[in-house]
Design an enzyme around this catalytic site. Sequence first.
Site, mmCIF file in Angstrom:
data_model
loop_
_atom_site.group_PDB
_atom_site.id
_atom_site.type_symbol
_atom_site.label_atom_id
_atom_site.label_comp_id
_atom_site.label_asym_id
_atom_site.label_seq_id
_atom_site.Cartn_x
_atom_site.Cartn_y
_atom_site.Cartn_z
ATOM 1 C CG ASP A 157 -1.921 1.177 1.112
ATOM 2 O OD1 ASP A 157 -2.610 1.226 0.088
ATOM 3 O OD2 ASP A 157 -1.971 2.012 2.020
ATOM 4 C CG ASP A 320 -6.731 4.889 2.791
ATOM 5 O OD1 ASP A 320 -5.845 4.495 3.576
ATOM 6 O OD2 ASP A 320 -6.468 5.397 1.691
HETATM 7 O O1 DOR Z 1 -3.757 9.087 1.516
HETATM 8 C C1 DOR Z 1 -3.090 8.091 1.766
HETATM 9 N N1 DOR Z 1 -2.480 7.918 2.957
HETATM 10 N N2 DOR Z 1 -2.935 7.136 0.812
HETATM 11 C C2 DOR Z 1 -2.090 6.105 0.958
HETATM 12 O O2 DOR Z 1 -1.988 5.334 0.053
HETATM 13 C C3 DOR Z 1 -1.286 5.958 2.177
HETATM 14 C C4 DOR Z 1 -1.893 6.682 3.304
HETATM 15 C C5 DOR Z 1 -0.962 6.841 4.487
HETATM 16 O O3 DOR Z 1 -0.296 5.868 4.856
HETATM 17 O O4 DOR Z 1 -0.917 7.922 5.069
#
Ligand code: DOR
Length: 450
Positions: A157, A320
């Site tokens: 990711d 997320d």
């Molecule tokens: O907005 C995001 N934050 N997208 C990601 O893919 C990683 C994540 C993060 O780990 O802060």
Amino acid sequence: MAKNLLISGGRIIDPGQGWDKVGDLLISDGEIAWFGDKGKVPSQSDLVIVEADGLVVCPGFIDLHCHLREPGFEDKETIGSGTRAAARGGFTTVCCMPNTSPPLDTRASVDYVRKASEMDGVVRVLPIGCITKGRRGKELAEMNDLAEAGVIGFSDDGEPVSSSRVMSLAMEYSRDLGLPIIDHCEDKELSNGGLMNEGWVSARLGLKGIPAAVEETVVARDLALAELTGARVHICHVSTAGSVELLRRARDKGVPVTAEVTPHHLTLTEERVMWPQHGEDKRLAYDTNAKVNPPLRSGEDVAALIRGLNEGVIDAIATDHAPHTMADKMCEFGLAAFGISGFETTFGCLMSLVHEDKLSLNTLVARLTAGSAGIVGNKYGELGTLKAGCRADVTLFDPGGEWVVSSQGFISKGKNTPFEGCQFKGKVVATIVAGQVVHQDESVKVRKKR
Ligand code: DOR
């Protein structure tokens, strides 16, 4: 804690079983024991009663995608603070991403997260292991070891695997291990330092854009690789209409693919980046709290995502949850971290779609429970259901409960939210994990049966 917990008089929605009826739900010894008409529960000793009239009672929400930041970034979040924030958001199981320090690319680091979760976590934490060593995209991690350590899938990711050869090899291993590739689709070479959706807002603000093709080229590649290898691929945080179309076609062909969408991609557009809409300082040109990867997209994209969710082309909603410190966000847009702290706003924000008749309440619950459970699988027992004999993970919410988002009151260490000041109608009021109440709003009435 009492041996028996009765949730009385709520509207019980369990999409996995097609239930939507008012009644009583009995929990005994941490498991779902009985469901039936109000007041008809077989007599019990040692009983605590939760009054649920006017509330919805459903399986605990399952989050397929969050960042708990531990080990390594405890200034942003810990397993303790993150899981307490998750419980407040109605989540009883969360799957955490491996972009920690060290990353979850060895059995030892996965063991650490499992043990720390047992000690400090209040909800169940299921780790996701890395696809490649160090998330560098070059050499596969010891995927078999990670599977034995208990990961529920593999992901790099935030650092997508750019080599098609490495990705197809990873898919062959994940297929043989019976676990999904949890796929952050982004062509970093094409995004090339982009900061927000490429469109009229990025042009107006003079910020480098991220075109939809950054996501769609990799979605297309990985659907082709899934077809080639027969591996199960789960597409993370789908953000564009084009990706929804690619998913639809792949599903029609029988490719083994599933997908998730976030609350922010379902409810906000790129315009949210433009100025703080609830803050006072209108002199600012942009709000770094709306900087997220993938970026907030156009109104047409949002409409396509909602349609995809309604039609089941997208199986699940995932937060997320990406907590960051103030310092990570209080800076120029180009320097600010990508991410939104999402656990505590997810449900309220999604309920706005229900009140606007864009999503039915049952579909919303299904995409937070049975939909995500289908992707996690049964490695940790049957999840996302109120079936008798299953672990009693239950969420209670008030569909009409009004509240105003105030990040200073978040349990999460991450106060980075683009929903600051929003008035939401829909509130999680209690969260129960294995029969234990881990979050309870002051409005919930609990009494002991004499
Ligand atoms: O907005 C995001 N934050 N997208 C990601 O893919 C990683 C994540 C993060 O780990 O802060």
